[in-house]
Design an enzyme around this catalytic site. Structure first.
Site, PDB file in Angstrom:
ATOM      1  NE  ARG A   1      -3.607   2.170   2.709  1.00 43.45           N
ATOM      2  CZ  ARG A   1      -3.568   2.778   3.890  1.00 43.45           C
ATOM      3  NH1 ARG A   1      -2.892   2.233   4.899  1.00 43.45           N
ATOM      4  NH2 ARG A   1      -4.191   3.913   4.088  1.00 43.45           N
TER       5      ARG A   1
ATOM      6  CG  HIS B   1      -8.086  -4.718  -3.220  1.00 44.85           C
ATOM      7  ND1 HIS B   1      -9.080  -4.041  -3.887  1.00 44.85           N
ATOM      8  CD2 HIS B   1      -7.307  -3.762  -2.654  1.00 44.85           C
ATOM      9  CE1 HIS B   1      -8.904  -2.725  -3.726  1.00 44.85           C
ATOM     10  NE2 HIS B   1      -7.843  -2.542  -2.985  1.00 44.85           N
TER      11      HIS B   1
ATOM     12  CD1 TRP C   1     -11.571  -6.659  -1.419  1.00 43.84           C
ATOM     13  CD2 TRP C   1      -9.840  -6.215  -0.074  1.00 43.84           C
ATOM     14  NE1 TRP C   1     -11.460  -5.287  -1.316  1.00 43.84           N
ATOM     15  CE2 TRP C   1     -10.407  -4.996  -0.496  1.00 43.84           C
ATOM     16  CE3 TRP C   1      -8.729  -6.187   0.769  1.00 43.84           C
ATOM     17  CZ2 TRP C   1      -9.903  -3.756  -0.103  1.00 43.84           C
ATOM     18  CZ3 TRP C   1      -8.228  -4.962   1.169  1.00 43.84           C
ATOM     19  CH2 TRP C   1      -8.800  -3.761   0.738  1.00 43.84           C
TER      20      TRP C   1
ATOM     21  CG  ASP D   1     -13.153  -4.416  -4.379  1.00 40.64           C
ATOM     22  OD1 ASP D   1     -12.062  -4.200  -4.930  1.00 40.64           O
ATOM     23  OD2 ASP D   1     -13.327  -4.341  -3.152  1.00 40.64           O
TER      24      ASP D   1
END
Length: 250
Positions: free
Chosen positions: A38, A163, A179, A208
């Site tokens: 990230r 993710h 996720w 998503d």
């Protein structure tokens, strides 16, 4: 885009290889691959194609950029990395943060991503508001990744697959949960979960789910769900492009 990479010294390249080994150890010990990825992404994803500002140039270490709402919690990653960075003063923060992202994918079983050193640190952080908003849909994704960063539709879907790593924390993003069922393994399970529908305990954000409603995005989701090799190949290519936005442009 054709890249003309700068030549770094043998000492610099040697420091990169040593730093990579240290990063592998840190990420394995702390289980911190998701936040390292990230950090690398949020550093690079501020690049604006039109103004040629922002991008992966080490500004994330500055309090002003860490204070951006989208970067909540990234001070943890910066703090974890700093002791290793101090061992390698020759390496720019720009290179170091992107190297951490590459190693995070590798350590968790993902594809090997080429790494080209030579980014220089920039003094000024980008303005806030350039990173994607998880509550929005396909049009927004194309504005941020396509118009702003210059990435393709294929890049958008492949990068969304990252993710598979990590989880949302309510105190950072307002959302909670992972996720996938194993958020420390880089594989194609994000796409499998997306196609199988919502499940208790697993997260699907608006950004998503919007991938399933688009005539270009959905076939790529379906492809990656059944062909992990194809996902890995496209992800490695997209990650490389993201990590080099504004760097070594001919």
């Amino acid at each position: 885009m054709v890249k003309t990479y700068p030549t770094v010294t043998a000492d610099y390249q040697n420091a990169v290889e040593k730093a990579k080994r240290k990063l592998r150890g840190l990420i394995a010990e702390k289980n911190c691959a998701p936040i390292m990825l990230r950090l690398a992404w949020h550093s690079a994803g501020t690049f604006d194609y039109k103004s040629k500002t922002g991008g992966p140039f080490g500004t994330m270490k500055q309090d002003a950029e860490l204070a951006h709402g989208a970067n909540n919690g990234l001070d943890i990653a910066v703090r974890l990395l700093e002791p290793i960075k101090q061992q390698f003063p020759i390496i720019s923060y720009a290179d170091f943060y992107q190297l951490a992202g590459v190693v995070a994918v590798e350590v968790t079983g993902g594809p090997e991503i080429p790494f080209h050193p030579g980014r220089e640190d920039k003094p000024e952080p980008p303005p806030e508001g350039r990173l994607p908003d998880a509550t929005k849909g396909c049009d927004h994704l194309r504005v941020v990744f396509g118009e702003q960063m210059g990435l393709s539709d294929k890049d958008i879907v492949a990068l969304s697959g990252a993710h598979t790593l990590g989880r949302c924390h309510k105190e950072r993003s307002g959302f909670e949960g992972p996720w996938t069922s194993n958020p420390l393994i880089f594989d194609n399970s994000y796409f499998k979960e997306l196609l199988s529908g919502e499940k208790e305990g697993l997260l699907q954000l608006s950004s998503d789910k919007s991938l399933l409603t688009d005539s270009v995005f959905r076939p790529l989701v379906e492809k990656y769900a059944v062909d992990e090799d194809a996902f890995f190949a496209d992800y490695a290519e997209a990650h490389l492009v993201l990590s080099e936005l504004g760097f070594a442009d001919a």
